[in-house]
Design an enzyme around this catalytic site. Structure first.
Site, short mmCIF file in Angstrom:
data_model
loop_
_atom_site.label_atom_id
_atom_site.label_comp_id
_atom_site.label_asym_id
_atom_site.label_seq_id
_atom_site.Cartn_x
_atom_site.Cartn_y
_atom_site.Cartn_z
CB SER A 199 31.18 41.13 45.67
OG SER A 199 31.59 42.05 44.68
CG ASP B 254 39.19 42.48 45.84
OD1 ASP B 254 39.15 42.64 44.62
OD2 ASP B 254 38.20 42.17 46.53
CG HIS C 95 36.31 40.36 44.23
ND1 HIS C 95 36.09 41.39 45.13
CD2 HIS C 95 35.09 40.08 43.68
CE1 HIS C 95 34.81 41.72 45.13
NE2 HIS C 95 34.17 40.94 44.26
#
Length: 273
Positions: free
Chosen positions: A103, A223, A250
């Site tokens: 991320s 996601d 995610h």
């Protein structure tokens, strides 16, 4: 990707980072970069034992306000955060290393590779982005709104809905769902707001063409927070990058940890990293 204008931020010095060091001191080096509002334990607690079992030396710093790292006294800045992680790796004895970023950690990893090319041997980028688009920015603004108002029940709901795929969330047991939605104010890292604010303004698009190390980009195709098109963008703009997908939201470490680990370990083995 659509950009949302944001006010400039002033970089401030980072406090000392709390860093986990594990594995064979003589093994190939791994430096971990976690995601915003997460921690090393949250994002990599299951991966670190696997990496050390395969002979790696792992250095895993928590960002300011995550884990045991003290909260920053001002806004986070990408260059400073990337430099701080590299400093932790070298302090732990790693001359060179592969960066594994998740991320926001993908942007930290790319910036570290751009600023310290002599140190970085490879990149693994999962659920990442070069810059936030309009949809991700709305999620971040919602997080910041809820944190500013100390609405921890709302923040837990927003983070769960943006983090898990619909199928995974619906399949949680009542106890697991209650844990995911726990409004305990001590659960979000104290630095969550600073970390989310950094994601809102970071931009590594200019760094990508200069990356010259083996790179694996892992897209999370379900996601809701960072659309998989962001991973496609990273792979298309980093020369020679390998693109692959995993059908999760995610958080692949929560939804498909064995598959995620296998992709990472396979890449490391193929490139002798």
């Amino acid at each position: 990707m659509t950009q949302i204008p944001a006010a400039p931020i002033t970089a401030t010095a980072l406090p000392p980072l709390s860093t986990t060091v594990a594995g064979d001191p003589a093994g190939p080096g791994i430096l971990l970069a976690h995601g915003a509002t997460g921690s090393i334990q949250d994002n990599y607690g299951g991966l670190i034992p696997a990496l050390t079992a395969s002979g790696h030396r792992v250095v895993a710093p928590d960002y300011p306000g995550s884990g045991e790292s003290p909260r920053a006294t001002g806004p986070l800045e990408l260059d400073a955060l990337a430099d701080a992680l590299v400093a932790e790796a070298t302090a732990a004895g790693l001359e060179t290393f592969t960066l594994i970023g998740f991320s926001m950690g993908t942007a930290v990893s790319v910036r570290a590779a751009a600023r310290h090319p002599e140190r970085v041997r490879g990149l693994v980028l999962t659920a990442g982005l070069a810059a936030a688009d309009a949809r991700t920015t709305v999620w971040l603004d919602l997080w910041l709104h809820l944190l500013e108002r100390a609405d921890y029940a709302g923040f837990a709901r927003a983070r769960a809905l943006s983090g898990f795929s619909p199928g995974h969330f619906n399949a949680l047991s009542p106890a697991e769902r209650a844990a995911a939605l726990d409004p305990d104010p001590s659960l979000p890292p104290s630095g969550s707001a600073e970390q989310a604010a950094l994601v809102r303004v970071l931009d590594t698009t200019a760094d990508l063409p200069g990356i010259s190390v083996p790179t694996l980009v892992i897209a999370t195709t379900l996601d809701a927070l960072v659309h998989p098109s962001h991973s496609r963008y990273l792979a298309d703009h980093i020369p020679g990058a390998v693109y692959t997908e995993i059908a999760t939201g995610h958080l692949p470490m929560a939804e498909r940890p064995e598959e995620w680990e296998g992709l990472i370990q396979g890449f490391l083995a193929r490139h002798r990293l």
